[in-house]
Design a protein around this motif. Structure first.
Motif, PDB file in Angstrom:
ATOM      1  N   ASP A  40       0.582  -1.601   0.106  1.00 12.60           N
ATOM      2  CA  ASP A  40       0.129  -0.015  -0.109  1.00 12.60           C
ATOM      3  C   ASP A  40       1.041   1.308   0.256  1.00 12.60           C
ATOM      4  O   ASP A  40       1.385   1.786   0.819  1.00 12.60           O
ATOM      5  CB  ASP A  40      -0.580   0.276   1.079  1.00 12.60           C
ATOM      6  N   GLU A  41       1.233   1.873  -1.038  1.00 10.12           N
ATOM      7  CA  GLU A  41       1.809   2.728  -1.134  1.00 10.12           C
ATOM      8  C   GLU A  41       1.551   4.056  -1.070  1.00 10.12           C
ATOM      9  O   GLU A  41       2.398   5.170   0.114  1.00 10.12           O
ATOM     10  CB  GLU A  41       2.630   3.186  -2.428  1.00 10.12           C
ATOM     11  N   ALA A  42       0.124   4.158  -0.939  1.00 10.11           N
ATOM     12  CA  ALA A  42      -0.553   5.528  -0.334  1.00 10.11           C
ATOM     13  C   ALA A  42       0.310   5.873   1.189  1.00 10.11           C
ATOM     14  O   ALA A  42      -0.319   6.480   1.821  1.00 10.11           O
ATOM     15  CB  ALA A  42      -2.009   5.555  -0.909  1.00 10.11           C
ATOM     16  N   ALA A  43      -0.600   4.488   1.574  1.00  7.34           N
ATOM     17  CA  ALA A  43       0.129   4.133   3.344  1.00  7.34           C
ATOM     18  C   ALA A  43       1.484   4.442   3.461  1.00  7.34           C
ATOM     19  O   ALA A  43       1.634   5.088   4.409  1.00  7.34           O
ATOM     20  CB  ALA A  43      -0.879   3.152   3.481  1.00  7.34           C
ATOM     21  N   LEU A  44       1.923   4.312   2.869  1.00  9.40           N
ATOM     22  CA  LEU A  44       3.898   4.145   3.481  1.00  9.40           C
ATOM     23  C   LEU A  44       3.901   5.489   3.218  1.00  9.40           C
ATOM     24  O   LEU A  44       4.600   6.634   3.991  1.00  9.40           O
ATOM     25  CB  LEU A  44       4.023   3.326   2.021  1.00  9.40           C
ATOM     26  N   LEU A  45       3.364   6.331   1.783  1.00 10.34           N
ATOM     27  CA  LEU A  45       3.480   8.049   1.718  1.00 10.34           C
ATOM     28  C   LEU A  45       2.747   8.215   2.862  1.00 10.34           C
ATOM     29  O   LEU A  45       3.896   9.691   3.492  1.00 10.34           O
ATOM     30  CB  LEU A  45       3.253   8.402   0.562  1.00 10.34           C
ATOM     31  N   PHE A  63      14.614  -1.634   6.170  1.00  4.26           N
ATOM     32  CA  PHE A  63      12.707  -1.555   5.732  1.00  4.26           C
ATOM     33  C   PHE A  63      12.849  -1.183   3.947  1.00  4.26           C
ATOM     34  O   PHE A  63      12.702  -2.108   3.860  1.00  4.26           O
ATOM     35  CB  PHE A  63      12.289   0.003   6.287  1.00  4.26           C
ATOM     36  N   ARG A  64      14.745  -0.723   3.815  1.00  4.83           N
ATOM     37  CA  ARG A  64      15.033  -0.382   2.427  1.00  4.83           C
ATOM     38  C   ARG A  64      14.988  -1.688   1.686  1.00  4.83           C
ATOM     39  O   ARG A  64      14.174  -2.223   0.964  1.00  4.83           O
ATOM     40  CB  ARG A  64      16.185   0.014   2.031  1.00  4.83           C
ATOM     41  N   GLU A  65      15.538  -2.714   2.452  1.00  7.63           N
ATOM     42  CA  GLU A  65      15.938  -4.253   2.014  1.00  7.63           C
ATOM     43  C   GLU A  65      14.668  -4.920   1.619  1.00  7.63           C
ATOM     44  O   GLU A  65      13.912  -5.858   0.962  1.00  7.63           O
ATOM     45  CB  GLU A  65      16.697  -5.411   2.780  1.00  7.63           C
ATOM     46  N   ASN A  66      14.194  -4.607   3.372  1.00  8.51           N
ATOM     47  CA  ASN A  66      12.665  -6.053   2.621  1.00  8.51           C
ATOM     48  C   ASN A  66      11.569  -4.795   1.034  1.00  8.51           C
ATOM     49  O   ASN A  66      11.082  -5.825   1.101  1.00  8.51           O
ATOM     50  CB  ASN A  66      11.463  -5.290   3.941  1.00  8.51           C
ATOM     51  N   ALA A  67      11.377  -4.059   1.463  1.00 10.02           N
ATOM     52  CA  ALA A  67      10.703  -3.067   0.127  1.00 10.02           C
ATOM     53  C   ALA A  67      11.641  -3.436  -0.717  1.00 10.02           C
ATOM     54  O   ALA A  67      10.822  -4.304  -1.367  1.00 10.02           O
ATOM     55  CB  ALA A  67      10.925  -1.336   0.771  1.00 10.02           C
ATOM     56  N   GLN A  68      12.558  -3.476  -1.397  1.00  9.72           N
ATOM     57  CA  GLN A  68      13.139  -4.061  -2.386  1.00  9.72           C
ATOM     58  C   GLN A  68      12.970  -5.631  -2.451  1.00  9.72           C
ATOM     59  O   GLN A  68      12.164  -6.110  -3.628  1.00  9.72           O
ATOM     60  CB  GLN A  68      14.989  -4.542  -2.384  1.00  9.72           C
ATOM     61  N   ALA A  73      10.031  -0.930  -5.392  1.00  8.75           N
ATOM     62  CA  ALA A  73      11.637  -0.835  -6.049  1.00  8.75           C
ATOM     63  C   ALA A  73      11.060   1.296  -5.483  1.00  8.75           C
ATOM     64  O   ALA A  73      11.929   1.617  -5.340  1.00  8.75           O
ATOM     65  CB  ALA A  73      11.881  -0.537  -8.066  1.00  8.75           C
ATOM     66  N   ASP A  74      10.559   2.058  -5.976  1.00 10.57           N
ATOM     67  CA  ASP A  74       9.643   2.946  -5.577  1.00 10.57           C
ATOM     68  C   ASP A  74       9.983   3.267  -4.175  1.00 10.57           C
ATOM     69  O   ASP A  74      10.467   4.117  -3.032  1.00 10.57           O
ATOM     70  CB  ASP A  74       8.571   3.423  -6.417  1.00 10.57           C
ATOM     71  N   VAL A  75       9.434   2.764  -2.931  1.00  7.20           N
ATOM     72  CA  VAL A  75       8.875   2.558  -1.925  1.00  7.20           C
ATOM     73  C   VAL A  75      10.829   2.121  -1.250  1.00  7.20           C
ATOM     74  O   VAL A  75      11.042   2.930  -0.933  1.00  7.20           O
ATOM     75  CB  VAL A  75       7.999   1.410  -1.815  1.00  7.20           C
ATOM     76  N   ALA A  76      11.455   1.467  -2.155  1.00  3.78           N
ATOM     77  CA  ALA A  76      12.628   1.324  -1.114  1.00  3.78           C
ATOM     78  C   ALA A  76      13.300   1.662  -1.800  1.00  3.78           C
ATOM     79  O   ALA A  76      14.630   3.214  -0.786  1.00  3.78           O
ATOM     80  CB  ALA A  76      13.193  -0.141  -2.490  1.00  3.78           C
ATOM     81  N   GLU A  77      13.327   3.220  -3.161  1.00  3.24           N
ATOM     82  CA  GLU A  77      14.204   4.238  -3.052  1.00  3.24           C
ATOM     83  C   GLU A  77      14.007   5.428  -2.405  1.00  3.24           C
ATOM     84  O   GLU A  77      14.984   6.526  -2.173  1.00  3.24           O
ATOM     85  CB  GLU A  77      13.865   4.495  -4.688  1.00  3.24           C
ATOM     86  N   THR A  78      13.032   5.264  -2.311  1.00  2.00           N
ATOM     87  CA  THR A  78      12.318   6.314  -0.974  1.00  2.00           C
ATOM     88  C   THR A  78      12.815   6.628   0.043  1.00  2.00           C
ATOM     89  O   THR A  78      13.420   7.144   0.701  1.00  2.00           O
ATOM     90  CB  THR A  78      10.746   6.698  -1.265  1.00  2.00           C
ATOM     91  N   ALA A  79      12.562   4.842   0.549  1.00  3.87           N
ATOM     92  CA  ALA A  79      13.989   5.301   1.832  1.00  3.87           C
ATOM     93  C   ALA A  79      14.909   4.924   1.776  1.00  3.87           C
ATOM     94  O   ALA A  79      15.725   5.464   2.844  1.00  3.87           O
ATOM     95  CB  ALA A  79      13.372   2.887   2.158  1.00  3.87           C
ATOM     96  N   ALA A  80      15.534   4.819   0.624  1.00  2.00           N
ATOM     97  CA  ALA A  80      17.242   5.164   0.425  1.00  2.00           C
ATOM     98  C   ALA A  80      17.551   6.607   0.418  1.00  2.00           C
ATOM     99  O   ALA A  80      18.488   6.801   1.396  1.00  2.00           O
ATOM    100  CB  ALA A  80      17.712   4.309  -1.065  1.00  2.00           C
ATOM    101  N   ALA A  81      16.627   7.566   0.230  1.00  2.00           N
ATOM    102  CA  ALA A  81      16.618   9.176   0.385  1.00  2.00           C
ATOM    103  C   ALA A  81      16.757   9.409   1.759  1.00  2.00           C
ATOM    104  O   ALA A  81      17.317  10.283   1.710  1.00  2.00           O
ATOM    105  CB  ALA A  81      15.459   9.531  -0.694  1.00  2.00           C
ATOM    106  N   ILE A  82      15.605   8.943   2.529  1.00  2.00           N
ATOM    107  CA  ILE A  82      15.209   9.577   3.742  1.00  2.00           C
ATOM    108  C   ILE A  82      16.457   8.700   4.270  1.00  2.00           C
ATOM    109  O   ILE A  82      16.674   9.701   5.402  1.00  2.00           O
ATOM    110  CB  ILE A  82      13.970   7.936   4.687  1.00  2.00           C
ATOM    111  N   GLU A  83      17.391   7.753   4.362  1.00  2.00           N
ATOM    112  CA  GLU A  83      18.331   6.917   4.590  1.00  2.00           C
ATOM    113  C   GLU A  83      19.513   8.312   4.892  1.00  2.00           C
ATOM    114  O   GLU A  83      20.406   8.421   5.191  1.00  2.00           O
ATOM    115  CB  GLU A  83      18.980   6.163   4.465  1.00  2.00           C
ATOM    116  N   ARG A  84      19.234   8.439   3.255  1.00  2.00           N
ATOM    117  CA  ARG A  84      20.533   9.838   3.241  1.00  2.00           C
ATOM    118  C   ARG A  84      20.814  11.346   3.888  1.00  2.00           C
ATOM    119  O   ARG A  84      21.157  11.506   4.261  1.00  2.00           O
ATOM    120  CB  ARG A  84      20.460   9.204   1.663  1.00  2.00           C
ATOM    121  N   ARG A  85      19.542  11.369   3.837  1.00  2.00           N
ATOM    122  CA  ARG A  85      18.527  12.461   4.663  1.00  2.00           C
ATOM    123  C   ARG A  85      19.263  12.652   5.670  1.00  2.00           C
ATOM    124  O   ARG A  85      20.008  13.701   6.265  1.00  2.00           O
ATOM    125  CB  ARG A  85      17.465  13.058   4.312  1.00  2.00           C
TER     126      ARG A  85
END
Length: 100
Positions: A40-45, A63-68, A73-85
């Motif tokens: 549920d990408e809407a709930a994740l957002l 979480f990123r690895e679990n999303a992958q 992939a989009d959710v994993a990339e969002t998680a990766a961006a949050i990790e980087r930030r």
């Protein structure tokens, strides 16, 4: 429960009322992982916007690895961006005063 039922308006309302997105439910599940299991990408957002932590591990994986692994992939990339930030913020805050 609202996430499991796909009631995004209710999820948003609970978060606006101050519900902590990083607290387990009675079954020991984190909201972010419930939404991930449901893909549920809407709930994740909504949860990301409410500062749900992507640093909570499940099964020894981030979480990123679990999303992958879930094929999101989009959710994993969002998680990766949050990790980087978050990493950049920690690094910036670790500089002695006057160095930035």
């Amino acid at each position: 429960r609202a996430i499991k039922m796909g009631q995004h308006d209710a999820v948003e309302e609970f978060l606006n009322l101050g519900c902590d997105p990083n607290v387990k439910n009675a079954a020991g599940e984190y909201p972010i992982y419930i939404a991930l299991a449901m893909k549920d990408e809407a709930a994740l957002l909504l949860l990301f916007r409410a500062d749900a932590s992507v640093f909570i591990k499940k099964g020894g994986l981030t979480f990123r690895e679990n999303a992958q692994n879930a094929g999101l992939a989009d959710v994993a990339e969002t998680a990766a961006a949050i990790e980087r930030r978050e990493k950049a913020m920690r690094q910036a805050l670790s500089f002695p005063r006057g160095m930035c």
